[in-house]
Design a protein around this motif. Structure first.
Motif, PDB file in Angstrom:
ATOM      1  N   GLN A 252       3.836  89.959 -18.745  1.00 27.22           N
ATOM      2  CA  GLN A 252       3.726  90.676 -20.009  1.00 27.22           C
ATOM      3  C   GLN A 252       3.517  89.707 -21.170  1.00 27.22           C
ATOM      4  O   GLN A 252       2.771  90.009 -22.098  1.00 27.22           O
ATOM      5  N   ASP A 253       4.202  88.568 -21.128  1.00 25.36           N
ATOM      6  CA  ASP A 253       4.119  87.603 -22.221  1.00 25.36           C
ATOM      7  C   ASP A 253       4.131  86.176 -21.685  1.00 25.36           C
ATOM      8  O   ASP A 253       4.723  85.898 -20.632  1.00 25.36           O
ATOM      9  N   LEU A 254       3.499  85.287 -22.444  1.00 31.19           N
ATOM     10  CA  LEU A 254       3.558  83.846 -22.209  1.00 31.19           C
ATOM     11  C   LEU A 254       4.221  83.208 -23.426  1.00 31.19           C
ATOM     12  O   LEU A 254       3.825  83.487 -24.563  1.00 31.19           O
ATOM     13  N   TYR A 255       5.247  82.392 -23.197  1.00 37.32           N
ATOM     14  CA  TYR A 255       5.977  81.734 -24.280  1.00 37.32           C
ATOM     15  C   TYR A 255       5.750  80.225 -24.205  1.00 37.32           C
ATOM     16  O   TYR A 255       5.840  79.631 -23.126  1.00 37.32           O
ATOM     17  N   ILE A 256       5.483  79.596 -25.346  1.00 38.97           N
ATOM     18  CA  ILE A 256       5.478  78.136 -25.456  1.00 38.97           C
ATOM     19  C   ILE A 256       6.463  77.811 -26.576  1.00 38.97           C
ATOM     20  O   ILE A 256       6.175  78.016 -27.764  1.00 38.97           O
ATOM     21  N   LEU A 257       7.664  77.330 -26.186  1.00 43.43           N
ATOM     22  CA  LEU A 257       8.781  77.228 -27.123  1.00 43.43           C
ATOM     23  C   LEU A 257       9.310  75.796 -27.192  1.00 43.43           C
ATOM     24  O   LEU A 257       9.421  75.116 -26.171  1.00 43.43           O
ATOM     25  N   PRO A 258       9.659  75.327 -28.409  1.00 35.86           N
ATOM     26  CA  PRO A 258      10.252  73.989 -28.521  1.00 35.86           C
ATOM     27  C   PRO A 258      11.654  73.945 -27.935  1.00 35.86           C
ATOM     28  O   PRO A 258      12.427  74.891 -28.088  1.00 35.86           O
ATOM     29  N   ASN A 259      11.955  72.849 -27.245  1.00 35.98           N
ATOM     30  CA  ASN A 259      13.282  72.651 -26.652  1.00 35.98           C
ATOM     31  C   ASN A 259      13.634  71.176 -26.826  1.00 35.98           C
ATOM     32  O   ASN A 259      13.192  70.334 -26.044  1.00 35.98           O
ATOM     33  N   GLN A 260      14.390  70.882 -27.891  1.00 34.28           N
ATOM     34  CA  GLN A 260      14.724  69.503 -28.267  1.00 34.28           C
ATOM     35  C   GLN A 260      13.430  68.717 -28.490  1.00 34.28           C
ATOM     36  O   GLN A 260      12.658  69.060 -29.375  1.00 34.28           O
ATOM     37  N   ASP A 261      13.151  67.690 -27.680  1.00 36.46           N
ATOM     38  CA  ASP A 261      11.955  66.876 -27.910  1.00 36.46           C
ATOM     39  C   ASP A 261      10.830  67.236 -26.939  1.00 36.46           C
ATOM     40  O   ASP A 261       9.898  66.453 -26.720  1.00 36.46           O
ATOM     41  N   ARG A 262      10.895  68.443 -26.336  1.00 38.15           N
ATOM     42  CA  ARG A 262       9.868  68.877 -25.408  1.00 38.15           C
ATOM     43  C   ARG A 262       9.504  70.338 -25.678  1.00 38.15           C
ATOM     44  O   ARG A 262      10.057  70.960 -26.594  1.00 38.15           O
ATOM     45  N   TYR A 263       8.587  70.877 -24.881  1.00 36.76           N
ATOM     46  CA  TYR A 263       8.213  72.292 -24.979  1.00 36.76           C
ATOM     47  C   TYR A 263       8.364  72.951 -23.614  1.00 36.76           C
ATOM     48  O   TYR A 263       7.972  72.380 -22.594  1.00 36.76           O
ATOM     49  N   ASP A 264       8.929  74.157 -23.610  1.00 39.74           N
ATOM     50  CA  ASP A 264       9.045  74.938 -22.391  1.00 39.74           C
ATOM     51  C   ASP A 264       7.941  75.994 -22.346  1.00 39.74           C
ATOM     52  O   ASP A 264       7.639  76.643 -23.359  1.00 39.74           O
ATOM     53  N   VAL A 265       7.346  76.162 -21.170  1.00 40.27           N
ATOM     54  CA  VAL A 265       6.354  77.209 -20.940  1.00 40.27           C
ATOM     55  C   VAL A 265       6.999  78.241 -20.014  1.00 40.27           C
ATOM     56  O   VAL A 265       7.437  77.906 -18.916  1.00 40.27           O
ATOM     57  N   LEU A 266       7.084  79.500 -20.482  1.00 41.35           N
ATOM     58  CA  LEU A 266       7.738  80.552 -19.715  1.00 41.35           C
ATOM     59  C   LEU A 266       6.871  81.802 -19.689  1.00 41.35           C
ATOM     60  O   LEU A 266       6.050  82.017 -20.595  1.00 41.35           O
ATOM     61  N   PHE A 267       7.054  82.635 -18.665  1.00 43.50           N
ATOM     62  CA  PHE A 267       6.396  83.930 -18.569  1.00 43.50           C
ATOM     63  C   PHE A 267       7.465  85.010 -18.492  1.00 43.50           C
ATOM     64  O   PHE A 267       8.530  84.801 -17.909  1.00 43.50           O
ATOM     65  N   ARG A 268       7.151  86.168 -19.076  1.00 38.19           N
ATOM     66  CA  ARG A 268       8.000  87.350 -18.905  1.00 38.19           C
ATOM     67  C   ARG A 268       7.329  88.275 -17.901  1.00 38.19           C
ATOM     68  O   ARG A 268       6.197  88.728 -18.111  1.00 38.19           O
ATOM     69  N   ILE A 269       8.050  88.554 -16.802  1.00 37.44           N
ATOM     70  CA  ILE A 269       7.556  89.457 -15.768  1.00 37.44           C
ATOM     71  C   ILE A 269       8.670  90.447 -15.443  1.00 37.44           C
ATOM     72  O   ILE A 269       9.775  90.046 -15.067  1.00 37.44           O
ATOM     73  N   ALA A 270       8.368  91.747 -15.619  1.00 37.74           N
ATOM     74  CA  ALA A 270       9.357  92.805 -15.326  1.00 37.74           C
ATOM     75  C   ALA A 270      10.676  92.542 -16.036  1.00 37.74           C
ATOM     76  O   ALA A 270      11.759  92.607 -15.447  1.00 37.74           O
ATOM     77  N   GLN A 271      10.590  92.200 -17.318  1.00 39.43           N
ATOM     78  CA  GLN A 271      11.740  91.981 -18.193  1.00 39.43           C
ATOM     79  C   GLN A 271      12.542  90.721 -17.859  1.00 39.43           C
ATOM     80  O   GLN A 271      13.606  90.487 -18.435  1.00 39.43           O
TER      81      GLN A 271
ATOM     82  N   VAL B   7       5.110  81.140 -35.091  1.00 34.80           N
ATOM     83  CA  VAL B   7       6.073  81.000 -36.184  1.00 34.80           C
ATOM     84  C   VAL B   7       6.661  79.593 -36.105  1.00 34.80           C
ATOM     85  O   VAL B   7       6.780  79.016 -35.014  1.00 34.80           O
ATOM     86  N   GLY B   8       6.994  79.023 -37.261  1.00 38.31           N
ATOM     87  CA  GLY B   8       7.601  77.700 -37.307  1.00 38.31           C
ATOM     88  C   GLY B   8       9.084  77.783 -37.618  1.00 38.31           C
ATOM     89  O   GLY B   8       9.508  78.647 -38.396  1.00 38.31           O
ATOM     90  N   ASP B   9       9.890  76.897 -37.005  1.00 36.75           N
ATOM     91  CA  ASP B   9      11.329  76.911 -37.283  1.00 36.75           C
ATOM     92  C   ASP B   9      11.657  75.999 -38.462  1.00 36.75           C
ATOM     93  O   ASP B   9      10.764  75.458 -39.128  1.00 36.75           O
ATOM     94  N   PHE B  10      12.955  75.814 -38.735  1.00 37.00           N
ATOM     95  CA  PHE B  10      13.353  75.042 -39.913  1.00 37.00           C
ATOM     96  C   PHE B  10      13.020  73.557 -39.777  1.00 37.00           C
ATOM     97  O   PHE B  10      13.018  72.825 -40.766  1.00 37.00           O
ATOM     98  N   LYS B  11      12.715  73.114 -38.566  1.00 37.33           N
ATOM     99  CA  LYS B  11      12.296  71.726 -38.350  1.00 37.33           C
ATOM    100  C   LYS B  11      10.776  71.599 -38.306  1.00 37.33           C
ATOM    101  O   LYS B  11      10.258  70.550 -37.947  1.00 37.33           O
ATOM    102  N   GLN B  12      10.089  72.703 -38.667  1.00 41.28           N
ATOM    103  CA  GLN B  12       8.633  72.788 -38.652  1.00 41.28           C
ATOM    104  C   GLN B  12       8.057  72.593 -37.242  1.00 41.28           C
ATOM    105  O   GLN B  12       6.960  72.078 -37.070  1.00 41.28           O
ATOM    106  N   ARG B  13       8.808  73.040 -36.239  1.00 41.36           N
ATOM    107  CA  ARG B  13       8.306  73.057 -34.866  1.00 41.36           C
ATOM    108  C   ARG B  13       7.776  74.462 -34.592  1.00 41.36           C
ATOM    109  O   ARG B  13       8.499  75.442 -34.739  1.00 41.36           O
ATOM    110  N   GLU B  14       6.530  74.542 -34.196  1.00 42.68           N
ATOM    111  CA  GLU B  14       5.921  75.847 -33.945  1.00 42.68           C
ATOM    112  C   GLU B  14       6.222  76.357 -32.548  1.00 42.68           C
ATOM    113  O   GLU B  14       6.402  75.577 -31.605  1.00 42.68           O
ATOM    114  N   SER B  15       6.250  77.664 -32.440  1.00 45.53           N
ATOM    115  CA  SER B  15       6.305  78.323 -31.139  1.00 45.53           C
ATOM    116  C   SER B  15       5.236  79.401 -31.133  1.00 45.53           C
ATOM    117  O   SER B  15       4.814  79.888 -32.181  1.00 45.53           O
ATOM    118  N   ILE B  16       4.793  79.766 -29.933  1.00 42.74           N
ATOM    119  CA  ILE B  16       3.770  80.812 -29.812  1.00 42.74           C
ATOM    120  C   ILE B  16       4.151  81.751 -28.688  1.00 42.74           C
ATOM    121  O   ILE B  16       4.706  81.332 -27.657  1.00 42.74           O
TER     122      ILE B  16
END
Length: 319
Positions: free
Chosen positions: A20-39, A94-103
């Protein structure tokens, strides 16, 4: 791997695995890539900070978003050709308070080819009969529960060879037989402005992507009161809260009673299947000339039929 090739790999994986969704999210000094499948969220890979930022930049570029702006929330859309079929994606950054973007990237159905599973098909039959009437028909439910897809399906099957106009922000599902308009605040093409313009085109069905403010709410009511059939989504936790939400937005209760024909609330519920959990739609429908079953009654019915387990039953109850 080249950014362009990796981005296509992610989209292909998401399409082929029913994400349903693809997430690219900041996690400390790296980025996590996740998928949402069936909630459920499934971690796909972790990326370096530099590579993650380049990947987000790439998606923003192809989604026609402002690649130089990292502070403000932005939305965009793009199409990918996967397995010889065009797949539409909706992008949100959207960007967080540290100006790290997520999509977050929403996978949209190829319209006309989507295979929704309905827990109680008779509810869909009632909806199909009810939305043929002129007036306002409202659709509510969580993000990603298929509201836009359902509006498009009902519009197309109920009014063939008729003029159907859609106003969205942004256009999510491309349908050649509809006249599709997209809001653009930079040139003052807001929902209410476009609704007024659309009425001059005499649509048989007007689809409004979202009633989100007072001006849009009042414009939708005016369109319904002048004899048009209007489909629109509105944020509400259930059917009971829809009227209150519109009154909060400045709609007069007398006008609402005069034009509101039906309200559909829907959720994607994980159901038991041979191959494991898969999502199916459960819909609560209120036609204002008749009484309908409550959400909890419908949920108890699908539990009794064995479609969902005890944990899902208690989790999804409203009361």
């Amino acid at each position: 791997m080249d950014i362009k090739d990796f981005s296509k790999e992610l989209i292909e994986w998401g399409v082929r695995n029913g994400a349903q969704d693809l997430y690219i999210l900041p996690n400390q000094d790296r980025y996590d890539v996740l998928f949402r499948i069936a909630q459920q969220k499934k971690k796909y890979r972790q990326l370096s900070k530099e590579y993650g930022e380049k990947l987000i930049f790439h998606f923003k570029f192809i989604g026609q978003m402002d690649v130089g702006e990292k502070r403000k929330a932005q939305v965009g859309a793009v199409s990918y050709l996967i397995d010889e079929q065009e797949r539409r994606l909706r992008l949100s950054t959207v960007g967080d308070f540290k100006q790290r973007e997520s999509i977050v990237i929403r996978f949209l159905h190829y319209f006309g080819d989507s295979q929704e599973n309905y827990l109680l098909p008779q509810q869909l039959t009632k909806i199909r009969g009810g939305v043929k009437k002129d007036g306002l028909h409202l659709f509510c439910g969580p993000v990603g529960s298929g509201k836009t897809t359902l509006m498009y399906k009902l519009a197309k099957e109920n009014r063939r060879n008729s003029q159907i106009i859609c106003i969205e922000d942004p256009v999510e599902i491309e349908e050649e037989s509809f006249l599709q308009l997209q809001t653009n605040t930079k040139i003052e093409l807001t929902y209410d402005v476009l609704i007024k313009a659309c009425l001059r085109h005499r649509p048989d069905i007007l689809i409004i992507g979202e009633i989100r403010d007072s001006l849009t709410a009042k414009a939708a009511i005016r369109a319904a009161l002048t004899g048009h059939t209007v489909f629109a989504t509105v944020h509400s936790r259930g059917i009971a809260g829809v009227t209150e939400r519109l009154i909060e937005l400045g709609v007069q209760e007398r006008e609402l009673k005069e034009c509101l024909r039906s309200v559909i609330y829907q959720r994607l519920i994980p159901v038991m299947a041979v191959s494991g959990e898969q999502p199916a739609l459960l819909m609560e429908y209120s036609l204002f000339e008749e009484r309908s079953s409550s959400w909890d009654q419908l949920l108890r019915k699908v539990w009794a039929y064995g479609f969902i387990d005890k944990n899902i039953f208690f989790k999804e109850q409203r009361h």
